[in-house]
Design a protein around this motif. Structure first.
Motif, mmCIF file in Angstrom:
data_model
loop_
_atom_site.group_PDB
_atom_site.id
_atom_site.type_symbol
_atom_site.label_atom_id
_atom_site.label_comp_id
_atom_site.label_asym_id
_atom_site.label_seq_id
_atom_site.Cartn_x
_atom_site.Cartn_y
_atom_site.Cartn_z
ATOM 1 N N ALA A 198 0.830 -1.205 0.000
ATOM 2 C CA ALA A 198 0.000 0.000 0.000
ATOM 3 C C ALA A 198 0.864 1.254 0.000
ATOM 4 O O ALA A 198 0.543 2.249 -0.683
ATOM 5 N N ARG A 199 1.955 1.211 0.717
ATOM 6 C CA ARG A 199 2.816 2.394 0.755
ATOM 7 C C ARG A 199 3.590 2.564 -0.556
ATOM 8 O O ARG A 199 3.949 3.689 -0.922
ATOM 9 N N GLU A 200 3.863 1.467 -1.237
ATOM 10 C CA GLU A 200 4.462 1.599 -2.566
ATOM 11 C C GLU A 200 3.505 2.324 -3.512
ATOM 12 O O GLU A 200 3.913 3.215 -4.286
ATOM 13 N N GLU A 201 2.223 1.975 -3.445
ATOM 14 C CA GLU A 201 1.228 2.649 -4.289
ATOM 15 C C GLU A 201 1.111 4.117 -3.907
ATOM 16 O O GLU A 201 1.012 4.997 -4.783
ATOM 17 N N SER A 202 1.137 4.396 -2.595
ATOM 18 C CA SER A 202 1.046 5.788 -2.151
ATOM 19 C C SER A 202 2.258 6.586 -2.627
ATOM 20 O O SER A 202 2.124 7.743 -3.084
ATOM 21 N N TYR A 203 3.433 5.966 -2.528
ATOM 22 C CA TYR A 203 4.635 6.662 -2.957
ATOM 23 C C TYR A 203 4.592 6.960 -4.461
ATOM 24 O O TYR A 203 4.942 8.067 -4.891
ATOM 25 N N GLU A 204 4.170 5.991 -5.257
ATOM 26 C CA GLU A 204 4.082 6.208 -6.704
ATOM 27 C C GLU A 204 3.067 7.304 -7.023
ATOM 28 O O GLU A 204 3.286 8.152 -7.912
ATOM 29 N N LEU A 205 1.946 7.301 -6.311
ATOM 30 C CA LEU A 205 0.925 8.310 -6.548
ATOM 31 C C LEU A 205 1.440 9.704 -6.185
ATOM 32 O O LEU A 205 1.274 10.675 -6.956
ATOM 33 N N ILE A 206 2.095 9.822 -5.015
ATOM 34 C CA ILE A 206 2.597 11.131 -4.594
ATOM 35 C C ILE A 206 3.737 11.572 -5.511
ATOM 36 O O ILE A 206 3.896 12.774 -5.802
ATOM 37 N N ASN A 207 4.539 10.621 -5.979
ATOM 38 C CA ASN A 207 5.626 10.954 -6.890
ATOM 39 C C ASN A 207 5.077 11.552 -8.181
ATOM 40 O O ASN A 207 5.623 12.535 -8.723
ATOM 41 N N LYS A 208 3.989 11.000 -8.698
ATOM 42 C CA LYS A 208 3.363 11.547 -9.909
ATOM 43 C C LYS A 208 2.822 12.951 -9.633
ATOM 44 O O LYS A 208 2.943 13.857 -10.473
ATOM 45 N N PHE A 210 3.963 14.952 -7.377
ATOM 46 C CA PHE A 210 5.112 15.833 -7.207
ATOM 47 C C PHE A 210 5.659 16.258 -8.568
ATOM 48 O O PHE A 210 6.002 17.443 -8.777
ATOM 49 N N GLU A 211 5.759 15.328 -9.505
ATOM 50 C CA GLU A 211 6.246 15.658 -10.838
ATOM 51 C C GLU A 211 5.306 16.616 -11.565
ATOM 52 O O GLU A 211 5.726 17.397 -12.433
ATOM 53 N N SER A 212 4.018 16.549 -11.188
ATOM 54 C CA SER A 212 3.032 17.449 -11.803
ATOM 55 C C SER A 212 2.914 18.774 -11.051
ATOM 56 O O SER A 212 2.117 19.635 -11.427
ATOM 57 N N GLU A 217 7.905 18.294 -2.139
ATOM 58 C CA GLU A 217 8.952 17.284 -1.979
ATOM 59 C C GLU A 217 8.923 16.710 -0.574
ATOM 60 O O GLU A 217 9.268 15.537 -0.365
ATOM 61 N N LEU A 218 8.508 17.516 0.408
ATOM 62 C CA LEU A 218 8.402 17.011 1.772
ATOM 63 C C LEU A 218 7.435 15.832 1.851
ATOM 64 O O LEU A 218 7.724 14.812 2.480
ATOM 65 N N ALA A 219 6.276 15.968 1.201
ATOM 66 C CA ALA A 219 5.304 14.871 1.191
ATOM 67 C C ALA A 219 5.883 13.646 0.499
ATOM 68 O O ALA A 219 5.654 12.506 0.932
ATOM 69 N N LEU A 220 6.646 13.886 -0.577
ATOM 70 C CA LEU A 220 7.260 12.770 -1.295
ATOM 71 C C LEU A 220 8.251 12.047 -0.389
ATOM 72 O O LEU A 220 8.279 10.800 -0.346
ATOM 73 N N ARG A 221 9.107 12.806 0.330
ATOM 74 C CA ARG A 221 10.098 12.179 1.191
ATOM 75 C C ARG A 221 9.450 11.478 2.387
ATOM 76 O O ARG A 221 9.929 10.453 2.864
ATOM 77 N N GLN A 222 8.363 12.033 2.863
ATOM 78 C CA GLN A 222 7.636 11.367 3.947
ATOM 79 C C GLN A 222 7.055 10.032 3.483
ATOM 80 O O GLN A 222 7.100 9.029 4.202
ATOM 81 N N ALA A 223 6.511 9.996 2.286
ATOM 82 C CA ALA A 223 5.991 8.745 1.735
ATOM 83 C C ALA A 223 7.113 7.741 1.500
ATOM 84 O O ALA A 223 6.951 6.528 1.725
ATOM 85 N N GLU A 224 8.271 8.251 1.055
ATOM 86 C CA GLU A 224 9.413 7.372 0.831
ATOM 87 C C GLU A 224 9.908 6.782 2.156
ATOM 88 O O GLU A 224 10.256 5.595 2.246
ATOM 89 N N THR A 225 9.956 7.626 3.184
ATOM 90 C CA THR A 225 10.376 7.141 4.507
ATOM 91 C C THR A 225 9.432 6.060 5.020
ATOM 92 O O THR A 225 9.870 5.025 5.558
ATOM 93 N N ALA A 226 8.149 6.309 4.868
ATOM 94 C CA ALA A 226 7.159 5.318 5.309
ATOM 95 C C ALA A 226 7.314 4.005 4.547
ATOM 96 O O ALA A 226 7.154 2.919 5.112
#
Length: 478
Positions: A198-208, A210-212, A217-226
């Motif tokens: 589930a966190r992999e899906e969240s990270y991919e979603l937030i990464n998209k 972020f790119e848009s 980036e803080l949210a992206l790094r928080q998702a990556e940490t999780a």
């Protein structure tokens, strides 16, 4: 000659029958805990009479317990020790009876003239042949020394048999504990794996996003940490599951094919037969470890009898009956009969306090064993009382934990809604996720603790010796 042998036999038999015992009269040591009356109390023997095939209703667990009882090396070694003490008791018991030995000898010797006592003069070579039966140094147990040692050996044997039963109870309980622990860890592993996905899906979603430019980036790094935290947790639970399964294999005593064993963590799948709430503590006296400790006290009591008997004379008998002659043909002539009777008496006069010290050692050993017996009862009482009190609090704890899991689940739903609406940061979602994950993992731990409480109480009350209710436990006989 025959009359003499009959007289000796009658005297010996009379001595055996009239032998006195120096063993102190045995009295069970005082109980260190107050034992309740069995009146108006649920039958305390219910747990001990319940077979493990009925208490543990999981078919796979029943199979594992059966394998452990057959293959476990510790239990096997204990069984062999029981057999060893059984043989030692038989040896000690046999010393009460005379050992009859057959013997034959042939001697050829040269006797010089100076030592020739035959009256024929000169030196010569002489032959001597003998055959017969005899008793060698048989101690007649007038004062019960050998009988006391026999009683001590019997109690040691019975203590070893009680030890075997105690180890069986522990083994059954440990196999069940290892099985439930492995299943709980697998459930936590599967949950951590789904969390990581589930966190992999969240990270991919937030990464998209972020790119848009729709997420920071803080949210992206928080998702990556999780995500990394979930990966670490999954690895740890995988390691723990592997270790729990290895522990199960060690208890079972053989390698298990993991693919053949199914881990299903569900309350309905782990139902154990319930035990009565109110129990008489008198059942503790029938626990194998308590019985083992009492047999040790009885053995020490018997050793006091042997130590007391050492102050009195020892009477032993050596005798033989046979034929002899100077040639083998003489052994067929009944006129060449040989017989010998040699009673011996040994009375301790001066031993520099050895017998006194041995008696002190025997009495002190009895006091030590009494203290250990009482300590065993206290420990047994504590085990039962702790588990009976814990079952009440664990039920309440599990109910509260289930409510907490529901509450954290709802909080996570609201946090995700608010994040999607742009009201809160992704940190709020992560906090809600962690709370919900911790609650779900803790719920599994609480369920496991509740199962352990039930199986530990079952073992503490003496359950696990029988496979089915009504089965007769074979009593050990030496």
């Amino acid at each position: 000659m025959n009359a003499k042998l009959k007289l000796i036999s009658v005297m010996t038999l009379s001595a055996m029958l009239s032998a006195c015992s120096m063993i102190p009269e045995y009295q069970r040591p005082a109980n260190p805990v107050m034992l309740e009356s069995s009146e108006s109390i649920v039958d305390a023997s219910l747990a001990a009479d319940t077979g493990w095939q009925e208490f543990y209703q999981d078919k796979q667990l029943q199979q594992l317990i059966a394998l452990s009882l057959e293959n476990n090396r510790n239990l096997r070694a204990t069984v062999l020790q029981v057999e060893q003490l059984r043989a030692q008791y038989k040896i000690q018991r046999a010393e009460l009876l005379p050992a009859l030995n057959a013997n034959a000898s042939a001697t050829r010797q040269r006797v010089p003239e100076s030592l020739n006592t035959t009256g024929l003069g000169g030196s010569g070579v002489y032959d001597e042949y003998q055959i017969g039966v005899g008793i060698s140094a048989w101690e007649i147990d007038f004062f019960g020394r050998i009988d006391s040692l026999q009683q001590a050996a019997l109690e040691q044997f019975l203590a070893s048999e009680a030890s075997r039963k105690s180890i069986q109870l522990t083994l059954v309980s440990e196999v069940a504990d290892a099985w439930f622990s492995w299943q709980a860890t697998i459930a936590q592993l599967e949950f951590s794996r789904s969390t990581r996905e589930a966190r992999e899906e969240s990270y991919e979603l937030i990464n998209k996003r972020f790119e848009s430019g729709l997420a920071s980036e803080l949210a992206l790094r928080q998702a990556e940490t999780a995500l990394h935290e979930a990966r670490i947790a999954e690895s740890l639970y995988q390691q723990q599951a592997n270790q729990n399964f290895t522990a199960l294999e060690l208890l079972v005593g053989q390698t298990l094919d993991r693919q053949q064993w199914t881990a299903k963590w569900n309350d309905d799948e782990h139902t154990l037969q319930d035990l009565p709430v109110n129990l008489s503590s008198e059942v503790l006296l029938a626990r194998p470890d308590v019985m083992q400790a009492e047999h040790q006290v009885k053995a020490a009591n018997a050793n006091i009898g042997a130590a007391r008997a050492a102050f009195f004379p020892r009477i032993s008998l050596t005798s033989s009956l046979g034929l002899g002659g100077s040639s083998p043909s003489d052994l067929t002539n009944t006129g060449n009969r040989l017989w010998q009777i040699s009673p011996q008496l040994s009375l301790p006069l001066l031993d520099w306090g050895v017998n006194d010290a041995n008696l002190d050692v025997a009495e002190l050993q009895k006091d030590i064993n009494i203290a250990r017996y009482q300590e065993t009862i206290q420990q047994a009482f504590k085990e039962v009382l702790d588990e009976m009190q814990a079952r009440v609090t664990l039920d309440a704890q599990l109910t509260a934990q289930q409510d907490l899991t529901k509450a954290t689940g709802r909080s996570l739903e609201l946090a995700e809604i608010r994040y999607d609406a742009g009201v809160d940061s992704y940190l709020e979602v992560l906090d809600a996720q962690r709370s919900h994950i911790d609650a779900q993992l803790a719920q599994i731990d609480t369920q496991l603790a509740r199962l352990r409480n039930q199986l530990t109480l079952y073992k503490a009350l003496g359950g696990g010796l029988k496979a089915y209710s009504g089965e007769v436990i074979e009593q050990a006989t030496p």
